[in-house]
Scaffold this motif. Structure first.
Motif, PDB file in Angstrom:
ATOM      1  N   SER A  18      47.606  50.271  30.730  1.00 31.39           N
ATOM      2  CA  SER A  18      48.496  50.346  31.891  1.00 31.39           C
ATOM      3  C   SER A  18      47.727  50.807  33.120  1.00 31.39           C
ATOM      4  O   SER A  18      47.980  50.339  34.234  1.00 31.39           O
ATOM      5  N   TYR A  19      46.792  51.715  32.934  1.00 27.36           N
ATOM      6  CA  TYR A  19      45.986  52.193  34.068  1.00 27.36           C
ATOM      7  C   TYR A  19      45.138  51.070  34.661  1.00 27.36           C
ATOM      8  O   TYR A  19      44.945  51.016  35.869  1.00 27.36           O
ATOM      9  N   ASP A  20      44.657  50.179  33.827  1.00 32.06           N
ATOM     10  CA  ASP A  20      43.902  49.022  34.330  1.00 32.06           C
ATOM     11  C   ASP A  20      44.795  48.142  35.204  1.00 32.06           C
ATOM     12  O   ASP A  20      44.373  47.676  36.260  1.00 32.06           O
ATOM     13  N   LEU A  21      46.033  47.935  34.778  1.00 29.14           N
ATOM     14  CA  LEU A  21      46.968  47.124  35.567  1.00 29.14           C
ATOM     15  C   LEU A  21      47.284  47.789  36.902  1.00 29.14           C
ATOM     16  O   LEU A  21      47.405  47.128  37.928  1.00 29.14           O
ATOM     17  N   ILE A  22      47.368  49.108  36.895  1.00 28.39           N
ATOM     18  CA  ILE A  22      47.595  49.853  38.140  1.00 28.39           C
ATOM     19  C   ILE A  22      46.373  49.716  39.042  1.00 28.39           C
ATOM     20  O   ILE A  22      46.502  49.459  40.244  1.00 28.39           O
ATOM     21  N   ASN A  29      52.426  52.412  39.700  1.00 30.04           N
ATOM     22  CA  ASN A  29      52.221  53.654  38.951  1.00 30.04           C
ATOM     23  C   ASN A  29      52.618  53.450  37.485  1.00 30.04           C
ATOM     24  O   ASN A  29      53.096  52.391  37.099  1.00 30.04           O
ATOM     25  N   GLN A  30      52.449  54.498  36.692  1.00 30.91           N
ATOM     26  CA  GLN A  30      52.734  54.447  35.256  1.00 30.91           C
ATOM     27  C   GLN A  30      54.214  54.156  35.004  1.00 30.91           C
ATOM     28  O   GLN A  30      54.555  53.420  34.079  1.00 30.91           O
ATOM     29  N   ASN A  31      55.084  54.730  35.822  1.00 36.20           N
ATOM     30  CA  ASN A  31      56.515  54.467  35.652  1.00 36.20           C
ATOM     31  C   ASN A  31      56.835  52.999  35.901  1.00 36.20           C
ATOM     32  O   ASN A  31      57.729  52.439  35.265  1.00 36.20           O
ATOM     33  N   SER A  38      60.141  47.690  29.790  1.00 38.55           N
ATOM     34  CA  SER A  38      61.485  47.889  29.250  1.00 38.55           C
ATOM     35  C   SER A  38      62.455  46.806  29.721  1.00 38.55           C
ATOM     36  O   SER A  38      63.455  46.545  29.058  1.00 38.55           O
ATOM     37  N   GLN A  39      62.165  46.169  30.859  1.00 32.31           N
ATOM     38  CA  GLN A  39      63.021  45.109  31.385  1.00 32.31           C
ATOM     39  C   GLN A  39      62.502  43.712  31.058  1.00 32.31           C
ATOM     40  O   GLN A  39      63.058  42.714  31.513  1.00 32.31           O
TER      41      GLN A  39
END
Length: 75
Positions: A18-22, A29-31, A38-39
């Motif tokens: 996820s950090y790579d995508l950010i 952000n992580q959220n 989740s969606q």
């Protein structure tokens, strides 16, 4: 255009976090990554224990699917 997208991912590992995508600017952000997952709006991912990994091939396809044609309407 596909070659341009693929070339940007050439030096990346086969599985991204996820950090790579950010860091790529795909999420803020992580959220944001959690909410997209989740969606059902995130790239396909693999969950191992509590960790999330995004296969590079799935990320490339996801980015391609979000491309828009930038042509202007004719006057």
């Amino acid at each position: 255009m596909d070659e341009f997208i693929i070339s940007k991912f050439d030096t990346m590992p086969e599985f991204l976090t996820s950090y790579d995508l950010i860091n790529l600017g795909l999420f803020s952000n992580q959220n944001g990554t959690y909410l997209a997952r989740s969606q059902g709006r995130s790239p396909s991912y693999i969950k191992i224990g509590r960790r999330i990994f995004y296969p590079k091939s799935c990320l490339i396809e996801w980015v391609k699917s979000h491309m828009h044609n930038g042509s202007m309407p004719k006057k």
